[in-house]
Design an enzyme around this catalytic site. Structure first.
Site, PDB file in Angstrom:
ATOM      1  N   ASN A 210       0.844  -1.199   0.000  1.00 14.97           N
ATOM      2  CA  ASN A 210       0.000   0.000   0.000  1.00 14.97           C
ATOM      3  C   ASN A 210       0.878   1.247   0.000  1.00 14.97           C
ATOM      4  O   ASN A 210       2.096   1.147   0.031  1.00 14.97           O
ATOM      5  CB  ASN A 210      -0.967  -0.021   1.192  1.00 14.97           C
ATOM      6  CG  ASN A 210      -0.226  -0.018   2.507  1.00 14.97           C
ATOM      7  OD1 ASN A 210       0.470   0.928   2.834  1.00 14.97           O
ATOM      8  ND2 ASN A 210      -0.363  -1.110   3.263  1.00 14.97           N
ATOM      9  N   ASP A 278      -4.265  -5.998   5.185  1.00 10.79           N
ATOM     10  CA  ASP A 278      -5.287  -6.815   5.852  1.00 10.79           C
ATOM     11  C   ASP A 278      -5.206  -8.272   5.424  1.00 10.79           C
ATOM     12  O   ASP A 278      -5.613  -9.164   6.143  1.00 10.79           O
ATOM     13  CB  ASP A 278      -6.674  -6.264   5.529  1.00 10.79           C
ATOM     14  CG  ASP A 278      -6.879  -4.903   6.170  1.00 10.79           C
ATOM     15  OD1 ASP A 278      -6.419  -4.730   7.312  1.00 10.79           O
ATOM     16  OD2 ASP A 278      -7.452  -4.013   5.520  1.00 10.79           O
ATOM     17  N   ASP A 307      -4.186  -9.441  13.185  1.00  8.49           N
ATOM     18  CA  ASP A 307      -4.367  -8.026  13.545  1.00  8.49           C
ATOM     19  C   ASP A 307      -3.461  -7.741  14.743  1.00  8.49           C
ATOM     20  O   ASP A 307      -3.725  -8.190  15.859  1.00  8.49           O
ATOM     21  CB  ASP A 307      -5.840  -7.742  13.872  1.00  8.49           C
ATOM     22  CG  ASP A 307      -6.076  -6.248  14.011  1.00  8.49           C
ATOM     23  OD1 ASP A 307      -5.245  -5.566  14.648  1.00  8.49           O
ATOM     24  OD2 ASP A 307      -7.094  -5.773  13.470  1.00  8.49           O
ATOM     25  N   ILE A 308      -2.400  -7.021  14.487  1.00 13.69           N
ATOM     26  CA  ILE A 308      -1.357  -6.828  15.502  1.00 13.69           C
ATOM     27  C   ILE A 308      -1.861  -5.929  16.627  1.00 13.69           C
ATOM     28  O   ILE A 308      -1.636  -6.191  17.811  1.00 13.69           O
ATOM     29  CB  ILE A 308      -0.082  -6.249  14.842  1.00 13.69           C
ATOM     30  CG1 ILE A 308       0.336  -7.158  13.676  1.00 13.69           C
ATOM     31  CG2 ILE A 308       1.046  -6.108  15.842  1.00 13.69           C
ATOM     32  CD1 ILE A 308       1.221  -6.502  12.654  1.00 13.69           C
ATOM     33  N   PHE A 326      -4.223   3.512  14.960  1.00 14.77           N
ATOM     34  CA  PHE A 326      -4.478   4.568  13.985  1.00 14.77           C
ATOM     35  C   PHE A 326      -5.656   4.136  13.134  1.00 14.77           C
ATOM     36  O   PHE A 326      -5.804   2.954  12.829  1.00 14.77           O
ATOM     37  CB  PHE A 326      -3.256   4.788  13.081  1.00 14.77           C
ATOM     38  CG  PHE A 326      -2.310   5.822  13.621  1.00 14.77           C
ATOM     39  CD1 PHE A 326      -1.611   5.588  14.797  1.00 14.77           C
ATOM     40  CD2 PHE A 326      -2.131   7.032  12.966  1.00 14.77           C
ATOM     41  CE1 PHE A 326      -0.747   6.545  15.306  1.00 14.77           C
ATOM     42  CE2 PHE A 326      -1.273   7.987  13.464  1.00 14.77           C
ATOM     43  CZ  PHE A 326      -0.583   7.759  14.638  1.00 14.77           C
ATOM     44  N   LYS A 344     -11.087  -3.172  18.439  1.00 13.66           N
ATOM     45  CA  LYS A 344      -9.671  -3.527  18.626  1.00 13.66           C
ATOM     46  C   LYS A 344      -9.296  -3.660  20.095  1.00 13.66           C
ATOM     47  O   LYS A 344      -8.321  -4.328  20.421  1.00 13.66           O
ATOM     48  CB  LYS A 344      -8.778  -2.452  17.997  1.00 13.66           C
ATOM     49  CG  LYS A 344      -9.067  -2.175  16.541  1.00 13.66           C
ATOM     50  CD  LYS A 344      -8.222  -3.029  15.637  1.00 13.66           C
ATOM     51  CE  LYS A 344      -8.322  -2.554  14.204  1.00 13.66           C
ATOM     52  NZ  LYS A 344      -7.487  -3.308  13.291  1.00 13.66           N
TER      53      LYS A 344
HETATM   54  O1  C5P Z   1      -8.564  -2.261  10.846  1.00 13.33           O
HETATM   55  P1  C5P Z   1      -7.672  -1.186  10.371  1.00 13.33           P
HETATM   56  O2  C5P Z   1      -6.583  -1.650   9.452  1.00 13.33           O
HETATM   57  O3  C5P Z   1      -8.346   0.021   9.834  1.00 13.33           O
HETATM   58  O4  C5P Z   1      -6.966  -0.693  11.708  1.00 13.33           O
HETATM   59  C1  C5P Z   1      -5.930   0.235  11.708  1.00 13.33           C
HETATM   60  C2  C5P Z   1      -5.126   0.067  12.955  1.00 13.33           C
HETATM   61  O5  C5P Z   1      -4.883  -1.292  13.242  1.00 13.33           O
HETATM   62  C3  C5P Z   1      -3.768   0.694  12.816  1.00 13.33           C
HETATM   63  O6  C5P Z   1      -3.324   1.111  14.091  1.00 13.33           O
HETATM   64  C4  C5P Z   1      -2.925  -0.472  12.305  1.00 13.33           C
HETATM   65  O7  C5P Z   1      -1.549  -0.292  12.589  1.00 13.33           O
HETATM   66  C5  C5P Z   1      -3.524  -1.619  13.069  1.00 13.33           C
HETATM   67  N1  C5P Z   1      -3.485  -2.905  12.369  1.00 13.33           N
HETATM   68  C6  C5P Z   1      -2.681  -3.914  12.839  1.00 13.33           C
HETATM   69  N2  C5P Z   1      -2.684  -5.140  12.224  1.00 13.33           N
HETATM   70  C7  C5P Z   1      -3.470  -5.361  11.156  1.00 13.33           C
HETATM   71  C8  C5P Z   1      -4.300  -4.344  10.661  1.00 13.33           C
HETATM   72  C9  C5P Z   1      -4.274  -3.124  11.288  1.00 13.33           C
HETATM   73  O8  C5P Z   1      -1.957  -3.682  13.808  1.00 13.33           O
HETATM   74  N3  C5P Z   1      -3.455  -6.540  10.557  1.00 13.33           N
END
Ligand code: C5P
Length: 400
Positions: A210, A278, A307-308, A326, A344
């Protein structure tokens, strides 16, 4: 920067590692500090005053009774008009003189006359370092409040191995930074930050990625460091210059980012500024996928990445005290962010509108709001540079 406006009086004594002073001068200046150098007579055997003057862009001092210098700046003012005196490299000889108050040349006179803090980076042969005389001197210096960085263990110029190697210039820079960070809002805190995109490989030559540049995350790392924190930056591929004084771990994929985050814990604060993909492809092809005529199916199958942010927010052990996510949105910005903070499980969400017309993605400016998990106190920050936004976010977190 962390050494912004800090004046370092650098005393270079005559060791084989004196040439490393040049690298340190460069690093200090890059971090916003200034350097005035003083060289012992024997230091001239290892490094030239011309190189030191060129890199520091300052006059180099070396003679105690130079009347011109006394008129320009007496040794007493030279010893005081600085924020710290750093002796690098510090030989066994100069350390011994410092410990016993011997002032027989300009550098040692400055060290005796000063009321500034003093830091030393010893460098000598392992036997000299281990000699009881040196060890006693080091104890005296420590008792006198002198800060000591290194020495490291390793190979020596003389072919021996052991303690006595000069600490690396970047570690000396970090020690200076730590010293000046004391009393700052995040002093003693460990801040973990993710930044940049992730690249999810399809085959050996292709990936899904991205447009994230990493700018905001890198600026946060620098701002947290400047606020006195120990910072670990975990970054996907980015062209940004690595911030000095920050532990940076480079990764490619979301899986690697999660593993690096888990490894870096515990942390007091975790800020997830990365634009993590994602999805990753369900089946990585270890051979380049060919453009085969006649095959209609151009479909790639995906599976979800971990999702970290969510994983870290929901940890039962080692959960950071403050977890910040964020939310980059293009529509219904605040509503989406409020839903996201619940989903989250994080404490704060920094929200921005990344619609193309805002120029935020990859740009130098940002406009964000900070919301907390109770959805109270939405703080809207004015549009500003990513560095300025980072400073404000760090200040907000620090005050929490
Ligand atoms: O769900 P979304 O991608 O919009 O969420 C954004 C937030 O989640 C950001 O803080 C991003 O760093 C974190 N994130 C993450 N791991 C993922 C997807 C998003 O830590 N796989």
């Amino acid at each position: 920067m962390s050494l912004h406006n800090k004046r370092i009086l650098l005393i270079i004594s005559g060791g084989i590692a004196a040439y490393k002073a040049l690298e340190l001068i460069r690093l200090i200046r890059k971090s916003g500090g200034s350097v005035t150098a003083v060289m012992t007579k024997s230091a001239h055997e290892f490094v030239t005053p011309l190189s030191v003057a060129a890199l520091s862009e300052n006059k180099v001092y070396d003679e105690l009774f130079n009347l011109t210098d006394e008129a320009e700046m007496g040794h007493i003012s030279l010893s005081r008009e600085n924020d710290i005196i750093l002796v690098m490299p510090a030989t066994a000889n100069i350390l011994a003189k410092m410990a016993h108050g011997i002032a027989d040349d300009l550098p040692t006179t400055l060290l005796l006359a000063t009321d500034s803090p003093v830091m030393v980076a010893p460098s000598m042969n392992v036997r000299m370092w281990e000699h009881p005389a040196t060890q006693t001197n080091m104890q005296i210096l420590q008792d006198n409040g002198v800060k000591i960085v290194g020495p490291d263990e390793g190979d020596m110029a003389c072919g021996e191995f052991g303690f006595g190697r000069l600490a690396e210039p970047v570690d000396i820079l970090t020690a200076l930074n730590d010293y000046f960070s004391k009393g700052k809002i995040l002093a003693g805190k460990h801040v973990l930050i993710t930044a940049g995109p992730t690249h999810e490989p399809i085959d050996p030559v292709r990936f899904i990625g991205n447009l994230s540049s990493g700018k905001q995350g890198y600026a946060l790392a620098a701002a947290a460091r400047d606020a006195g924190a120990k910072v670990t930056l975990i970054t996907g591929p980015s062209n940004q210059e690595l911030p000095i004084g920050v532990t940076t771990i480079k990764i490619q994929t979301a899986d690697q980012m999660l593993a690096a985050v888990s490894n870096a814990l515990p942390a007091d604060i975790a800020i997830f500024a990365a634009a993590v993909a994602d999805w990753k492809v369900a089946k990585y092809s270890d051979k380049k996928i060919k453009k085969q005529a006649g095959i209609d199916d151009k479909t790639l199958s995906f599976i979800e990445n971990p999702d970290i942010l969510k994983t870290t927010s929901n940890l039962t052990k080692d959960r950071p005290q403050i977890v910040v996510g964020f939310a980059a949105e293009t529509n219904d910005v605040l509503q989406n962010a409020q839903a996201k903070i619940k989903r989250k499980g994080c404490d704060l969400m920094v929200v921005n509108d990344v619609s193309p017309q805002t120029g935020i993605m990859g740009g130098d400016y940002n406009q964000v709001s900070i919301i907390n998990k109770n959805n109270q106190n939405i703080v809207q920050l004015e549009r500003a540079s990513k560095a300025e936004i980072a400073t404000q976010i760090i200040k907000y977190i620090g005050e929490l």
